[in-house]
Write an enzyme that holds these catalytic residues in place. Structure first.
Site, PDB file in Angstrom:
ATOM      1  N   ASP A   1       0.873  -1.198  -0.001  1.00 64.03           N
ATOM      2  CA  ASP A   1       0.141  -0.035   0.007  1.00 64.03           C
ATOM      3  C   ASP A   1       1.194   1.290   0.158  1.00 64.03           C
ATOM      4  OD1 ASP A   1      -2.268   1.472  -0.069  1.00 64.03           O
ATOM      5  OD2 ASP A   1      -2.619   1.350   1.999  1.00 64.03           O
TER       6      ASP A   1
ATOM      7  N   LYS B   1      -4.173  -2.321  10.105  1.00 64.35           N
ATOM      8  CA  LYS B   1      -4.407  -2.280   8.785  1.00 64.35           C
ATOM      9  C   LYS B   1      -4.555  -3.815   8.345  1.00 64.35           C
ATOM     10  CE  LYS B   1      -3.238   2.156   7.840  1.00 64.35           C
ATOM     11  NZ  LYS B   1      -4.110   3.181   7.089  1.00 64.35           N
TER      12      LYS B   1
ATOM     13  N   GLN C   1      -3.690   1.991  15.276  1.00 64.30           N
ATOM     14  CA  GLN C   1      -2.598   2.340  14.488  1.00 64.30           C
ATOM     15  C   GLN C   1      -1.449   3.563  15.084  1.00 64.30           C
ATOM     16  OE1 GLN C   1      -4.190   4.341  11.087  1.00 64.30           O
ATOM     17  NE2 GLN C   1      -2.093   4.849  10.078  1.00 64.30           N
TER      18      GLN C   1
ATOM     19  N   GLU D   1      -9.192   4.253  -1.936  1.00 65.61           N
ATOM     20  CA  GLU D   1      -8.117   3.883  -2.407  1.00 65.61           C
ATOM     21  C   GLU D   1      -8.482   3.460  -4.053  1.00 65.61           C
ATOM     22  OE1 GLU D   1      -4.622   2.500  -0.736  1.00 65.61           O
ATOM     23  OE2 GLU D   1      -5.189   3.015   1.420  1.00 65.61           O
TER      24      GLU D   1
ATOM     25  N   HIS E   1      -4.308  14.023   1.118  1.00 64.90           N
ATOM     26  CA  HIS E   1      -4.544  13.207   2.511  1.00 64.90           C
ATOM     27  C   HIS E   1      -3.308  13.093   3.332  1.00 64.90           C
ATOM     28  CE1 HIS E   1      -5.570   9.558   4.923  1.00 64.90           C
ATOM     29  NE2 HIS E   1      -4.423   8.972   4.594  1.00 64.90           N
TER      30      HIS E   1
ATOM     31  N   ARG F   1      -7.902   3.492  13.584  1.00 64.72           N
ATOM     32  CA  ARG F   1      -6.870   4.529  13.875  1.00 64.72           C
ATOM     33  C   ARG F   1      -6.464   4.622  15.311  1.00 64.72           C
ATOM     34  NH1 ARG F   1      -5.931   6.067   8.873  1.00 64.72           N
ATOM     35  NH2 ARG F   1      -7.839   6.524   7.722  1.00 64.72           N
TER      36      ARG F   1
ATOM     37  N   GLU G   1     -10.562   3.778   4.069  1.00 60.77           N
ATOM     38  CA  GLU G   1      -9.669   4.761   3.408  1.00 60.77           C
ATOM     39  C   GLU G   1     -10.018   4.435   1.874  1.00 60.77           C
ATOM     40  OE1 GLU G   1      -5.720   4.102   4.463  1.00 60.77           O
ATOM     41  OE2 GLU G   1      -5.671   5.418   5.831  1.00 60.77           O
TER      42      GLU G   1
ATOM     43  N   GLU H   1     -10.059  12.308   8.448  1.00 60.08           N
ATOM     44  CA  GLU H   1      -9.969  13.761   7.933  1.00 60.08           C
ATOM     45  C   GLU H   1     -11.093  14.551   7.957  1.00 60.08           C
ATOM     46  OE1 GLU H   1      -8.161  11.656   4.240  1.00 60.08           O
ATOM     47  OE2 GLU H   1      -7.553  13.654   3.938  1.00 60.08           O
TER      48      GLU H   1
ATOM     49  N   ASP I   1      -9.028   0.319   2.320  1.00 57.01           N
ATOM     50  CA  ASP I   1      -8.091  -0.025   3.392  1.00 57.01           C
ATOM     51  C   ASP I   1      -8.637   0.396   4.617  1.00 57.01           C
ATOM     52  OD1 ASP I   1      -5.772  -0.741   4.540  1.00 57.01           O
ATOM     53  OD2 ASP I   1      -4.684   1.304   4.189  1.00 57.01           O
TER      54      ASP I   1
HETATM   55 CA    CA Z   1      -3.796   3.305   3.200  1.00 56.55          CA
END
Ligand code: CA
Length: 433
Positions: free
Chosen positions: A135, A263, A250, A211, A142, A247, A209, A375, A243
């Site tokens: 990834d 992830k 992470q 993508e 972002h 959070r 996410e 975000e 994805d």
């Molecule tokens: Ca990602």
């Protein structure tokens, strides 16, 4: 002027004659996964089509027809881009109202009944056997938005950002096809920044996410880098990719080696692979690096290196209300897939057919165009209002996240991806209730 099919294709279909995306399907009369292409509301079963001499007028494919009896698209992908191009063009001809080969399908009622299955009656499977998944982080808006949340806003982008496509090696085993439920992970989280100890907890900040995923169709030998200007030969096609990201897990685990459990519990992809050829008319310039010089091994000759794919994210609550969360375009990338491939292999790393590369989260510059909830809610400080008046900071159990992606403005010639969906299940529990 859009090509027209003898098959009724509803206006606004993502799967116009200009597209011809590939996927793996099963259906009532076929319990083993087989390759198919989408056309309007139908899937064309390519194993059955091949077995009934559908490719009789395409001599180049005849020695390779077994690729359409394989349980994944890997063997077809490995034939290479010139083959994908010829097969796609042949199928476009066979499905065209002015087809050169009416006897193959248009006037062959028996074969049409056998091969053309309504998509609503089809089960979708992972299109490729994925050996490795990487990834990247090429959505510069972002990266900027996340940098502002967690670092000095004037240094939001790390010093390396405009020099190389930052990436990490992901986990192929948890890549799943759209529609597969995603279980909320549990793990270590630091509840407050000043806490003495982490706690073990279900993730409280579960996010999506937005993508693109790119599939590799050509291997390079270990020790032999792929040149950026021939890297397109290695790109089979694209899918939408979610994805899923925890959070809070992470934030605690990712220093210094990057994301791990936050992830690796699930990555969803859309089932139909839109071939790189089909995306050619939608090329555009990517984001501007502001004059930062690119090293030669990453410098592409062509400037229209990314695709203008309209991207949407909706959130559907367990009660059934749907709220638009993200509206953006895949032009919001600083790096292209050929640049990912060139950078991935520059030190000699070998790629294999079926490898998956993610673009990184794609965000525009306005709140409504941000490709993650992190975000949109400014790092959890604000709430996101839903259509039914309720609020979210992050995803709740039972929420369904729906991605859509599409190229083009002519409703009879769209090149779309369909959708990539996933519903959140409660975290795994060993206790009986
Ligand atoms: Ca990602």
């Amino acid at each position: 002027m859009a090509m027209k099919s003898w098959l009724d294709i509803p206006a606004g279909s993502h799967f116009s004659l200009a597209n011809i995306p590939f996927a793996m399907i099963t259906h009532a009369a076929a319990s083993t996964p087989r390759p198919a292409v989408a056309i309007g509301d139908h899937a064309l079963d390519l194993e059955s089509f091949t077995a009934n001499s559908g490719f009789r007028d395409l001599s180049i494919i005849q020695p390779h027809q077994s690729v359409f009896s394989e349980p994944t698209l890997n063997a077809f992908a490995a034939l290479g881009r010139p083959f994908h191009s010829v097969v796609r063009k042949y199928l476009q001809d066979v499905l065209n109202e002015k087809t050169t080969y009416p006897e193959v399908l248009k006037d062959n009622r028996d074969l049409r009944a056998q091969c053309l299955i309504p998509i609503k009656d089809v089960t979708m499977h992972l299109p490729m056997k994925i050996g490795d998944y990487t990834d990247f982080y090429a959505g510069m808006n972002h990266a900027q938005n996340c940098g502002v949340l967690f670092r000095d806003p004037s240094k939001a982008l790390q010093p390396n950002y405009k020099h190389l496509p930052v990436g990490y090696h992901g986990r192929a085993s948890s890549v799943v096809v759209s529609g597969t439920p995603i279980r909320r992970p549990s793990g270590q989280i630091l509840e407050r920044p000043d806490a003495d100890m982490p706690m073990f907890s279900p993730c409280k900040r579960l996010d999506y996410e937005l993508e693109l995923g790119g599939f590799i169709c050509k291997a390079n030998k270990m020790g032999e880098p792929v040149q950026v200007n021939s890297a397109e030969d290695y790109l089979f096609g694209l899918v939408l990719m979610n994805d899923w990201s925890a959070r809070d897990i992470q934030a605690w685990e990712m220093v210094p080696l990057g994301p791990f459990n936050s992830k690796n519990f699930g990555t969803s992809i859309s089932p139909w692979v839109v071939l790189a050829d089909a995306l050619e008319p939608f090329r555009t310039k990517g984001l501007d690096s502001g004059g930062v010089v690119t090293l030669a091994y990453l410098e592409e000759q062509r400037k229209d290196k990314v695709y203008d794919i309209k991207l949407e994210v909706d959130l559907k609550t367990p009660q059934g209300t749907t709220t638009p969360l993200t509206r953006t375009s895949a032009r919001n990338l600083l790096y292209s897939f050929p640049q990912f491939i060139a950078h991935h292999t520059v030190g000699g790393c070998p790629l294999s057919v079926g490898d998956l590369m993610g673009s990184g989260t794609i965000s525009g510059t306005e709140t409504q165009s941000f490709g993650s909830m992190l975000e949109q809610n400014k790092g959890g400080k604000e709430t996101i209002k839903l259509q039914d008046g309720s609020e979210r900071k992050f995803l709740e159990d039972g929420d369904t996240v729906i991605f859509r992606g599409c190229c083009g403005a002519d409703v009879s010639a769209l090149v779309g991806f369909g959708s990539c969906e996933g519903t959140i299940l409660p975290t795994y529990s060993t206790t009986t209730t």
